[in-house]
Design an enzyme around this catalytic site. Structure first.
Site, PDB file in Angstrom:
ATOM      1  N   ASN A 104     -24.665 -29.562 -30.689  1.00  0.00           N
ATOM      2  CA  ASN A 104     -25.083 -29.715 -29.292  1.00  0.00           C
ATOM      3  C   ASN A 104     -25.707 -28.435 -28.744  1.00  0.00           C
ATOM      4  OD1 ASN A 104     -24.472 -32.368 -28.457  1.00  0.00           O
ATOM      5  ND2 ASN A 104     -22.274 -31.900 -28.496  1.00  0.00           N
TER       6      ASN A 104
ATOM      7  N   HIS B 298     -28.366 -37.012 -25.076  1.00  0.00           N
ATOM      8  CA  HIS B 298     -26.919 -37.028 -25.261  1.00  0.00           C
ATOM      9  C   HIS B 298     -26.318 -36.181 -24.159  1.00  0.00           C
ATOM     10  CE1 HIS B 298     -23.156 -37.419 -27.205  1.00  0.00           C
ATOM     11  NE2 HIS B 298     -23.073 -36.177 -27.619  1.00  0.00           N
TER      12      HIS B 298
HETATM   13  N1  LIG Z   1     -23.971 -34.936 -31.235  1.00  0.00           N
HETATM   14  C1  LIG Z   1     -22.759 -35.297 -30.917  1.00  0.00           C
HETATM   15  O1  LIG Z   1     -22.520 -36.400 -30.465  1.00  0.00           O
HETATM   16  C2  LIG Z   1     -21.618 -34.333 -31.148  1.00  0.00           C
HETATM   17  C3  LIG Z   1     -20.293 -34.783 -31.172  1.00  0.00           C
HETATM   18  C4  LIG Z   1     -19.279 -33.859 -31.436  1.00  0.00           C
HETATM   19  C5  LIG Z   1     -19.575 -32.520 -31.642  1.00  0.00           C
HETATM   20  N2  LIG Z   1     -20.885 -32.123 -31.570  1.00  0.00           N
HETATM   21  C6  LIG Z   1     -21.257 -30.721 -31.775  1.00  0.00           C
HETATM   22  O2  LIG Z   1     -21.121 -30.408 -33.147  1.00  0.00           O
HETATM   23  C7  LIG Z   1     -20.900 -29.011 -33.294  1.00  0.00           C
HETATM   24  C8  LIG Z   1     -19.679 -28.771 -34.173  1.00  0.00           C
HETATM   25  O3  LIG Z   1     -18.521 -29.228 -33.538  1.00  0.00           O
HETATM   26  P1  LIG Z   1     -17.083 -28.960 -34.202  1.00  0.00           P
HETATM   27  O4  LIG Z   1     -16.087 -29.658 -33.370  1.00  0.00           O
HETATM   28  O5  LIG Z   1     -17.141 -29.224 -35.674  1.00  0.00           O
HETATM   29  O6  LIG Z   1     -16.957 -27.381 -33.996  1.00  0.00           O
HETATM   30  P2  LIG Z   1     -16.096 -26.362 -34.868  1.00  0.00           P
HETATM   31  O7  LIG Z   1     -16.029 -25.109 -34.075  1.00  0.00           O
HETATM   32  O8  LIG Z   1     -14.851 -26.987 -35.334  1.00  0.00           O
HETATM   33  O9  LIG Z   1     -17.025 -26.117 -36.144  1.00  0.00           O
HETATM   34  C9  LIG Z   1     -18.241 -25.449 -36.100  1.00  0.00           C
HETATM   35  C10 LIG Z   1     -18.359 -24.686 -37.415  1.00  0.00           C
HETATM   36  O10 LIG Z   1     -19.661 -24.120 -37.468  1.00  0.00           O
HETATM   37  C11 LIG Z   1     -19.522 -22.905 -38.185  1.00  0.00           C
HETATM   38  N3  LIG Z   1     -20.675 -22.063 -37.981  1.00  0.00           N
HETATM   39  C12 LIG Z   1     -21.004 -21.293 -36.908  1.00  0.00           C
HETATM   40  N4  LIG Z   1     -22.154 -20.667 -37.134  1.00  0.00           N
HETATM   41  C13 LIG Z   1     -22.570 -21.030 -38.372  1.00  0.00           C
HETATM   42  C14 LIG Z   1     -23.693 -20.718 -39.173  1.00  0.00           C
HETATM   43  N5  LIG Z   1     -24.643 -19.876 -38.734  1.00  0.00           N
HETATM   44  N6  LIG Z   1     -23.799 -21.285 -40.387  1.00  0.00           N
HETATM   45  C15 LIG Z   1     -22.842 -22.115 -40.851  1.00  0.00           C
HETATM   46  N7  LIG Z   1     -21.750 -22.456 -40.143  1.00  0.00           N
HETATM   47  C16 LIG Z   1     -21.624 -21.921 -38.923  1.00  0.00           C
HETATM   48  C17 LIG Z   1     -18.231 -22.305 -37.615  1.00  0.00           C
HETATM   49  O11 LIG Z   1     -17.719 -21.308 -38.455  1.00  0.00           O
HETATM   50  C18 LIG Z   1     -17.352 -23.533 -37.530  1.00  0.00           C
HETATM   51  O12 LIG Z   1     -16.587 -23.714 -38.712  1.00  0.00           O
HETATM   52  C19 LIG Z   1     -20.774 -28.480 -31.871  1.00  0.00           C
HETATM   53  O13 LIG Z   1     -22.025 -27.981 -31.435  1.00  0.00           O
HETATM   54  C20 LIG Z   1     -20.409 -29.698 -31.068  1.00  0.00           C
HETATM   55  O14 LIG Z   1     -20.736 -29.584 -29.711  1.00  0.00           O
HETATM   56  C21 LIG Z   1     -21.886 -33.000 -31.344  1.00  0.00           C
END
Ligand SMILES: NC(=O)c1ccc[n+]([C@@H]2O[C@H](COP(=O)([O-])OP(=O)(O)OC[C@H]3O[C@@H](n4cnc5c(N)ncnc54)[C@H](O)[C@@H]3O)[C@@H](O)[C@H]2O)c1
Length: 323
Positions: free
Chosen positions: A128, A183
């Site tokens: 997001n 979204h």
């Molecule tokens: N599109 C949707 O409907 C939707 C739904 C849920 C979550 N999301 C989004 O998905 C993303 C992930 O959510 P989450 O709950 O898994 O978060 P989370 O914090 O559990 O996981 C994110 C991961 O990304 C890793 N990360 C950060 N920078 C990185 C990089 N440069 N390279 C590789 N990995 C990296 C972190 O170390 C972490 O493990 C967020 O942006 C969240 O808002 C979107």
């Protein structure tokens, strides 16, 4: 370490971001045997540990694919599909828009690596703010628009379907729902085109109640964030991403609400916005342009302008990156 040879016909799926959504997606992809899975994260060791753990669940769960974690992109080479979940998750009180600049840098860096190692992959964005991150990935990868698709509508419509099924005490399997737009709070659940086994929702649920369900759907993500306190939803989001990957890798040609680059469809130009698309082996194989009434058109335009506002913030950065 994954080993591949030229006789090895399994598909390869990379999931970038081994946090809540990414790890759930990876285990789900493996358990459906959609291909070999590589989980990449920046946190040292963690994706390797999670990958190994998932691999060891295979004999119990009965799946037989390779799962491996990595802190670099070499093992992801020549992936067929890449799911990008890397970034920060929303915290309580934080809007999706607050994430914009932080996640811009993350998605930019991830996409550069992916485009280098897997130039033919189809990208499924999850990070997001979703629609803006699709633009970043499209811009950075220079992939054709049919190979960049965003996950949001599948999740939003799953939430809408869940609430409707609970309201009517019927199977979720009978409920179909159309959700358009960006979204976020401006998404457009299209009540007129949603039904229970073909019976229009408007004949089953009175308007005030329907409005409340639409509202709950629009705030479905925030409702979960409020309970979790740290982090956001991940079971349904990862399932939604996996449904999209499955439709691509099995060439199922499912018609799903996804963020796609619009170039004139719905009167929207140059923006990723959620619309019904056909998802198959070539990625987005068709964008369905459905006739909307005046209210729906206005709601979609409002939603698109919310996406445009984010893109306007990113434009100088993207121009700088290209220069
Ligand atoms: N599109 C949707 O409907 C939707 C739904 C849920 C979550 N999301 C989004 O998905 C993303 C992930 O959510 P989450 O709950 O898994 O978060 P989370 O914090 O559990 O996981 C994110 C991961 O990304 C890793 N990360 C950060 N920078 C990185 C990089 N440069 N390279 C590789 N990995 C990296 C972190 O170390 C972490 O493990 C967020 O942006 C969240 O808002 C979107």
């Amino acid at each position: 370490m994954l080993r591949y040879n030229r006789y090895f016909m399994r598909k390869k799926i990379t999931v970038v971001g081994g946090g809540n959504v990414g790890a759930s997606a990876a285990v789900n992809l493996a358990s459906k045997e959609l291909g070999d899975v590589v989980l990449v994260d920046v946190v040292e060791g963690v994706p390797l540990g999670k990958g190994l753990d998932m691999l060891q669940a295979g004999p119990i769960e009965g799946y037989d694919v390779q799962v491996a974690g990595a802190n670099d992109y070499a093992p992801t080479a020549n992936s067929d599909v890449v799911v990008i979940t890397a970034g920060l998750a929303r915290k309580p009180g934080m809007s999706r828009d607050d994430l914009l600049l932080a996640n811009y840098e993350v998605v930019k860096g991830v996409t550069e690596n992916i485009a280098k190692h897997s130039p033919n992959a189809i990208l499924v964005l999850v990070t997001n703010p979703l629609d803006a991150m699709c633009t970043v990935a499209h811009h950075v990868s220079k992939f054709p628009k049919h190979r960049v698709v965003g996950m949001a509508g599948v999740l939003d419509s799953a939430r809408f379907r869940t609430f409707i099924a609970r309201e009517l005490n019927v199977s979720v399997e009978n409920v179909t729902a159309v959700v358009l737009g960006g979204h976020g709070d401006t998404m457009v659940p299209v009540v007129r085109l949603s039904s229970v086994s073909g019976i229009p929702l408007t004949e089953l649920i009175e308007p005030a109640r329907l409005e409340a369900i639409v509202d709950r759907t629009r705030n479905g993500g925030a409702e979960i964030v409020k309970y979790l306190k740290t982090g956001s939803a991940y079971y349904a989001p990862s399932s939604a991403a996996v449904e999209m990957v499955e439709s691509i890798l099995k060439d199922k040609k499912k018609v799903l609400a996804c963020a796609a680059l619009l170039e004139g469809e719905y009167g929207i130009h140059g923006l990723f916005v959620g619309v019904p698309v056909k998802l198959g082996a070539n990625g987005i194989e068709k964008i369905y342009e459905i006739k909307l009434n005046a209210d729906e058109k206005a709601a979609l335009a409002k939603s698109a302008s919310a996406v445009q506002e984010l893109i306007d913030v990113l434009k100088p950065k993207m121009a700088q990156a290209t220069a």
